[in-house]
Design a protein around this motif. Sequence first.
Motif, PDB file in Angstrom:
ATOM      1  N   ASN A 186      16.283  12.964  -5.112  1.00  0.00           N
ATOM      2  CA  ASN A 186      16.304  12.886  -3.710  1.00  0.00           C
ATOM      3  C   ASN A 186      14.981  13.926  -3.275  1.00  0.00           C
ATOM      4  N   ASN A 187      14.312  13.578  -2.390  1.00  0.00           N
ATOM      5  CA  ASN A 187      13.339  14.448  -1.730  1.00  0.00           C
ATOM      6  C   ASN A 187      14.085  15.029  -0.378  1.00  0.00           C
ATOM      7  N   PRO A 188      14.510  16.208  -0.250  1.00  0.00           N
ATOM      8  CA  PRO A 188      14.166  17.361  -1.054  1.00  0.00           C
ATOM      9  C   PRO A 188      15.168  17.857  -2.101  1.00  0.00           C
TER      10      PRO A 188
ATOM     11  N   ASP B 176      12.765   4.378  -4.434  1.00  0.00           N
ATOM     12  CA  ASP B 176      12.995   5.067  -5.775  1.00  0.00           C
ATOM     13  C   ASP B 176      11.647   5.735  -6.302  1.00  0.00           C
ATOM     14  N   ILE B 177      10.921   6.036  -5.441  1.00  0.00           N
ATOM     15  CA  ILE B 177       9.612   6.567  -5.844  1.00  0.00           C
ATOM     16  C   ILE B 177       9.531   7.641  -6.937  1.00  0.00           C
ATOM     17  N   PHE B 178      10.684   8.563  -7.044  1.00  0.00           N
ATOM     18  CA  PHE B 178      10.639   9.512  -7.953  1.00  0.00           C
ATOM     19  C   PHE B 178      11.468   9.158  -9.274  1.00  0.00           C
TER      20      PHE B 178
ATOM     21  N   ASN C 211       0.827  -1.109   0.056  1.00  0.00           N
ATOM     22  CA  ASN C 211       0.008  -0.243   0.189  1.00  0.00           C
ATOM     23  C   ASN C 211       0.971   1.313   0.128  1.00  0.00           C
ATOM     24  N   GLY C 212       1.352   1.814  -1.184  1.00  0.00           N
ATOM     25  CA  GLY C 212       2.371   2.777  -1.332  1.00  0.00           C
ATOM     26  C   GLY C 212       3.751   2.394  -1.140  1.00  0.00           C
ATOM     27  N   CYS C 213       4.485   3.078  -1.347  1.00  0.00           N
ATOM     28  CA  CYS C 213       6.247   3.125  -1.065  1.00  0.00           C
ATOM     29  C   CYS C 213       6.099   3.157   0.130  1.00  0.00           C
TER      30      CYS C 213
ATOM     31  N   SER D  42       2.439   6.245  -6.848  1.00  0.00           N
ATOM     32  CA  SER D  42       1.534   7.478  -6.277  1.00  0.00           C
ATOM     33  C   SER D  42       2.084   8.920  -6.937  1.00  0.00           C
ATOM     34  N   LYS D  43       3.486   8.923  -7.204  1.00  0.00           N
ATOM     35  CA  LYS D  43       3.978  10.111  -7.617  1.00  0.00           C
ATOM     36  C   LYS D  43       3.884  10.066  -9.418  1.00  0.00           C
ATOM     37  N   THR D  44       3.456   9.147  -9.970  1.00  0.00           N
ATOM     38  CA  THR D  44       3.405   8.884 -11.309  1.00  0.00           C
ATOM     39  C   THR D  44       2.231   8.747 -11.956  1.00  0.00           C
TER      40      THR D  44
ATOM     41  N   ILE E 152      -4.069   6.322  -5.739  1.00  0.00           N
ATOM     42  CA  ILE E 152      -4.014   4.690  -5.839  1.00  0.00           C
ATOM     43  C   ILE E 152      -3.303   3.989  -5.038  1.00  0.00           C
ATOM     44  N   ARG E 153      -2.283   4.344  -4.258  1.00  0.00           N
ATOM     45  CA  ARG E 153      -1.511   3.752  -3.200  1.00  0.00           C
ATOM     46  C   ARG E 153      -1.096   2.555  -3.415  1.00  0.00           C
ATOM     47  N   ILE E 154      -0.435   2.333  -4.661  1.00  0.00           N
ATOM     48  CA  ILE E 154      -0.019   1.090  -5.073  1.00  0.00           C
ATOM     49  C   ILE E 154       1.498   1.076  -5.283  1.00  0.00           C
TER      50      ILE E 154
HETATM   51  C1  LIG Z   1      10.587  10.199  -0.974  1.00  0.00           C
HETATM   52  C2  LIG Z   1       9.005   9.750  -0.717  1.00  0.00           C
HETATM   53  N1  LIG Z   1       8.932   8.392  -0.527  1.00  0.00           N
HETATM   54  C3  LIG Z   1       7.745   7.938  -0.417  1.00  0.00           C
HETATM   55  C4  LIG Z   1       6.535   8.848  -0.446  1.00  0.00           C
HETATM   56  C5  LIG Z   1       5.192   8.414  -0.285  1.00  0.00           C
HETATM   57  O1  LIG Z   1       4.885   7.230  -1.352  1.00  0.00           O
HETATM   58  P1  LIG Z   1       3.598   6.595  -1.213  1.00  0.00           P
HETATM   59  O2  LIG Z   1       2.475   7.421  -1.264  1.00  0.00           O
HETATM   60  O3  LIG Z   1       3.560   5.619  -2.569  1.00  0.00           O
HETATM   61  O4  LIG Z   1       3.695   5.670   0.002  1.00  0.00           O
HETATM   62  C6  LIG Z   1       6.870  10.171  -0.679  1.00  0.00           C
HETATM   63  C7  LIG Z   1       5.902  11.117  -0.765  1.00  0.00           C
HETATM   64  O5  LIG Z   1       5.932  12.329  -0.728  1.00  0.00           O
HETATM   65  C8  LIG Z   1       8.061  10.563  -0.893  1.00  0.00           C
HETATM   66  O6  LIG Z   1       8.347  11.984  -1.129  1.00  0.00           O
END
Ligand SMILES: Cc1ncc(COP(=O)(O)O)c(C=O)c1O
Length: 483
Positions: free
Chosen positions: A261-263, A291-293, A185-187, A320-322, A327-329
């Motif tokens: 990287n975030n941020p 690697d979500i981004f 359920n999401g990353c 969820s970022k793309t 959708i939370r997958i």
């Molecule tokens: C670096 C990073 N990882 C994970 C997430 C959240 O991912 P998910 O919504 O798929 O759980 C975020 C959301 O902002 C994020 O910035």
Amino acid sequence: MSVAGSDKENQGSRYRQIAGQIKQAIDDGTLLPDTRLPSVRTLATQYRVSMTTALKTLRSLEDDHYAVARPKSGFFVAPLSRPQRAQPLVIEPSRQIAPLDEQTELHLAMVGTDCRVRLDLANGARSLYPVKKVGLLMRQLGYSKPFLLGDTVKGTGYAPLKAEIARRAIDYGCNINPDDILITNGCIEAISLSLRATVKAGDVVAVESPCYFVLLQMLHNLDLRVIEVENGQEGYVHVGKLTALFQRKAVQAYVTLANINNPSGKSIPNEQKAYIARQADEHDVMIIEDDIFGDTAFGERRPFPMRAFSPNAILCSGFSKTVVPGIRIGWVHSSNYMRKIASLKYTSTMGTSVLPQAAITELLRSGGYDAHLRKLRRELASQICQMRAAVLRYFPPGTRVSDPEGGYVLWVEMPRQALNVRTLFIMARNAGIGIAPGHIFATDDRYDHCFRLNAGFGWNKEVEQAIEQLALWCRESLAVQPR
Ligand SMILES: Cc1ncc(COP(=O)(O)O)c(C=O)c1O
């Protein structure tokens, strides 16, 4: 035996009691304006009062302007007489038995409240995503494959989706067995499971600094200790300092946002990734990679993840970022810890809804995902570019702003003599502008002069004015003139 007089009194206080409960629900926003209120008969049955008392309750709500009667339709919650304003952010100390730390309180308050200009989160406007297409796919699949909804969710995820993820991974240097993938359920769940499978309370985890605040909170909640390794001149993690920790056996794991990287928005170059991965393997450090981004990288090719340089690295990502945020997958891949991860998943959320997985599979198979990604990257790159130019235009000399290689966000460093970002954050919020204040990206005050901006909601006059206003507060605090 009842006495007539006291019965009447009871009835009298009863209608006030019931009206009070309904008023409370209206004040709390549980009952929204124009919602139909229960009929006289329903109210009488629900509260076991006479029809007269029920009617009196509704009439009293009407008298107090909480309800309106509509001919032949019944009673409704009164429409708001004045437009609702965005609530200023109130961060109250938690009244819970287990109080939360300040960071978490602030994060929850930030996510949970609306603001006029949304520059705080790392997400985008609905128009950035193929919302309609995914909605249509879900509807079609619900009809054509009813088992997606009607059967119990079993196993580690929808096999065709796992196959698609493995197929795409080849393009970014990873040879992954679909059996070594688990859909989450999401990353965020993917990272949480990976940590729980590989480290234990009290272990030390290295992270890049500034660090995505949810990750810091997660490590804290898992009773893990953290070492924050600051970025070097190039904008990505200081490789020498990081690997020195590995060599000294000072950390058991390294959680990395090696791509976009975030941020910071930077990716670690391949050569450095390969070196870090080798060092981690040699010194028995577990790499867990977010690697979500990765797929939002602006260039022609998305960067390789750390997993491409070590089969031991655990790779976490998601859609969820793309694809669409709602959708939370997400998914996690590990060559070594899949059974443990699967057992943890089973005892936490058991499984992940299959219908959205099937919709994403269709999108990946049809080529729709790649076409959408090209558009998404183009739009994000342009939005980032415009916001970055505005920061440089309006903020005083000495301000630094990141130059992201992908994603949604900019990292702004004000001159150190400028106002504390905690103050800026509250001032901005009260003006309806959301920013992510720097101090939540660290466990100490090293980023009290920084903040993160989200460019995902597009570039327009309102956003530009918000940047100008932030810059004005910054300049006023330094008492310098505009450039
Ligand atoms: C670096 C990073 N990882 C994970 C997430 C959240 O991912 P998910 O919504 O798929 O759980 C975020 C959301 O902002 C994020 O910035």
